[in-house]
Design a protein around this motif. Structure first.
Motif, PDB file in Angstrom:
ATOM      1  N   ASN A   1      18.806-114.162 -52.416  1.00  0.00           N
ATOM      2  CA  ASN A   1      19.033-115.113 -51.320  1.00  0.00           C
ATOM      3  C   ASN A   1      18.813-114.548 -49.930  1.00  0.00           C
ATOM      4  N   TYR A   2      18.116-113.442 -49.804  1.00  0.00           N
ATOM      5  CA  TYR A   2      17.651-113.008 -48.493  1.00  0.00           C
ATOM      6  C   TYR A   2      16.563-111.958 -48.642  1.00  0.00           C
ATOM      7  N   SER A   3      15.939-111.659 -47.524  1.00  0.00           N
ATOM      8  CA  SER A   3      14.809-110.724 -47.529  1.00  0.00           C
ATOM      9  C   SER A   3      15.109-109.586 -46.575  1.00  0.00           C
ATOM     10  N   PRO A   4      15.626-108.490 -47.090  1.00  0.00           N
ATOM     11  CA  PRO A   4      15.965-107.378 -46.207  1.00  0.00           C
ATOM     12  C   PRO A   4      14.736-106.718 -45.605  1.00  0.00           C
ATOM     13  N   ALA A   5      14.873-106.343 -44.356  1.00  0.00           N
ATOM     14  CA  ALA A   5      13.815-105.597 -43.684  1.00  0.00           C
ATOM     15  C   ALA A   5      13.859-104.129 -44.089  1.00  0.00           C
ATOM     16  N   TYR A   6      15.039-103.661 -44.416  1.00  0.00           N
ATOM     17  CA  TYR A   6      15.156-102.318 -44.959  1.00  0.00           C
ATOM     18  C   TYR A   6      16.441-102.196 -45.762  1.00  0.00           C
ATOM     19  N   LEU A   7      16.531-101.113 -46.474  1.00  0.00           N
ATOM     20  CA  LEU A   7      17.651-100.935 -47.394  1.00  0.00           C
ATOM     21  C   LEU A   7      18.140 -99.495 -47.282  1.00  0.00           C
ATOM     22  N   GLN A   8      19.457 -99.354 -47.248  1.00  0.00           N
ATOM     23  CA  GLN A   8      20.068 -98.034 -47.132  1.00  0.00           C
ATOM     24  C   GLN A   8      20.822 -97.679 -48.402  1.00  0.00           C
ATOM     25  N   TRP A   9      20.917 -96.401 -48.669  1.00  0.00           N
ATOM     26  CA  TRP A   9      21.749 -95.889 -49.758  1.00  0.00           C
ATOM     27  C   TRP A   9      22.768 -94.908 -49.169  1.00  0.00           C
ATOM     28  N   TYR A  10      24.011 -95.023 -49.679  1.00  0.00           N
ATOM     29  CA  TYR A  10      25.106 -94.165 -49.245  1.00  0.00           C
ATOM     30  C   TYR A  10      25.763 -93.521 -50.466  1.00  0.00           C
ATOM     31  N   ARG A  11      26.385 -92.393 -50.196  1.00  0.00           N
ATOM     32  CA  ARG A  11      27.181 -91.710 -51.218  1.00  0.00           C
ATOM     33  C   ARG A  11      28.642 -91.728 -50.768  1.00  0.00           C
ATOM     34  N   GLN A  12      29.546 -91.982 -51.730  1.00  0.00           N
ATOM     35  CA  GLN A  12      30.973 -91.951 -51.406  1.00  0.00           C
ATOM     36  C   GLN A  12      31.715 -91.111 -52.429  1.00  0.00           C
ATOM     37  N   ASP A  13      32.419 -90.118 -51.942  1.00  0.00           N
ATOM     38  CA  ASP A  13      33.267 -89.288 -52.790  1.00  0.00           C
ATOM     39  C   ASP A  13      34.685 -89.833 -52.757  1.00  0.00           C
ATOM     40  N   PRO A  14      35.468 -89.558 -53.810  1.00  0.00           N
ATOM     41  CA  PRO A  14      36.837 -90.110 -53.882  1.00  0.00           C
ATOM     42  C   PRO A  14      37.651 -89.745 -52.647  1.00  0.00           C
ATOM     43  N   GLY A  15      38.291 -90.753 -52.063  1.00  0.00           N
ATOM     44  CA  GLY A  15      39.151 -90.526 -50.915  1.00  0.00           C
ATOM     45  C   GLY A  15      38.422 -90.280 -49.609  1.00  0.00           C
ATOM     46  N   ARG A  16      37.120 -90.469 -49.589  1.00  0.00           N
ATOM     47  CA  ARG A  16      36.332 -90.225 -48.379  1.00  0.00           C
ATOM     48  C   ARG A  16      35.555 -91.477 -47.980  1.00  0.00           C
ATOM     49  N   GLY A  17      35.078 -91.486 -46.756  1.00  0.00           N
ATOM     50  CA  GLY A  17      34.228 -92.572 -46.324  1.00  0.00           C
ATOM     51  C   GLY A  17      32.801 -92.370 -46.821  1.00  0.00           C
ATOM     52  N   PRO A  18      32.029 -93.443 -46.932  1.00  0.00           N
ATOM     53  CA  PRO A  18      30.623 -93.317 -47.367  1.00  0.00           C
ATOM     54  C   PRO A  18      29.818 -92.475 -46.390  1.00  0.00           C
TER      55      PRO A  18
END
Lengths: 117, 114
Positions: free
Chosen positions: B27-44
């Motif tokens: 339902n949408y067309s992203p111009a770009y896409l990001q990937w993040y990593r998140q460890d337990p108890g931490r922010g992405p």
């Protein structure tokens, strides 16, 4: 640089109490965000701001208010806390930047863990 | 409404193998896409960005593909290590969202065992 700092890191509230979460960033970023993260639900956008003095609703804004009186600070308020607001809250900031080298990277704080009894 | 789906909540693989994580959006067309990593108890933490006109992006042992026809991004970790164990989140940036709104998938928890 400290990056994005959230206070407090932990808080326990009783139903009906109010509180404010503070997010501060020292990177001179234009955009700031508040997300909540619950098990199995991922990150859900509560409110965000595209600059000082502006705020906008995300996907789950009910029960929360925000203010961005200073560029470096973004406050999230709970006027009357409910058990459903028990969650981990993350603040993030992003530079406005444009151009091919801009990655649009969000910088996150370490989270604020809120429990509402 | 916009929808982001990441494959199975958990993925377990043996050290040395390639991990492949999937991000589908509708339902949408992203111009770009990001990937993040998140460890337990931490922010992405941000890993990679791929734009709609890029088919593939690499960074060390990481490779991301972006297929706008299939509405899918694949995230590969080659020669995986136990230290790669974390939750990985995708975030397609909707076209016209330069005003800030950014949504995340629920994430895939990757465990790499020795």
């Amino acid at each position: 640089n400290a990056g994005v700092t959230q206070t407090p890191k932990f808080r326990v509230l009783k139903t009906g109490q109010s509180m404010t979460l503070l997010c501060a960033q020292d990177m001179n970023h234009e955009y700031m965000y508040w997300y909540r993260q619950d098990p199995g639900m991922g990150l859900r956008l509560i409110h965000y701001s595209v600059g000082e003095g502006t705020t906008a609703k995300g996907e789950v804004p009910d029960g929360y208010n925000v203010s961005r009186l200073k560029k470096q600070n973004f406050l999230l308020g709970l006027e009357s806390a409910a058990p459903s607001q028990t969650s981990v809250y993350f603040c993030a900031s992003k530079d406005f930047g444009s151009g091919s080298r801009n990655t649009g990277e969000l910088f996150f704080g370490e989270g604020s863990r809120l429990t509402v009894l | 409404s916009q929808k982001i789906e990441q494959n199975s909540e958990a993925l377990n693989i043996q050290e040395g193998k390639t991990a492949t994580l999937t991000c589908n959006y509708t339902n949408y067309s992203p111009a770009y896409l990001q990937w993040y990593r998140q460890d337990p108890g931490r922010g992405p933490v941000f890993l990679l960005l791929i734009r709609e006109n890029e088919k593939e992006k690499r960074k060390e042992r990481l490779k991301v593909t972006f297929d706008t026809t299939l509405k899918q991004s694949l995230f590969h970790i080659t020669a995986s290590q136990p230290a790669d164990s974390a939750t990985y989140l995708c975030a397609p940036w909707a076209r016209g969202s330069t005003l800030g709104r950014l949504y995340f998938g629920r994430g895939t928890q990757l465990t790499v065992w020795p």
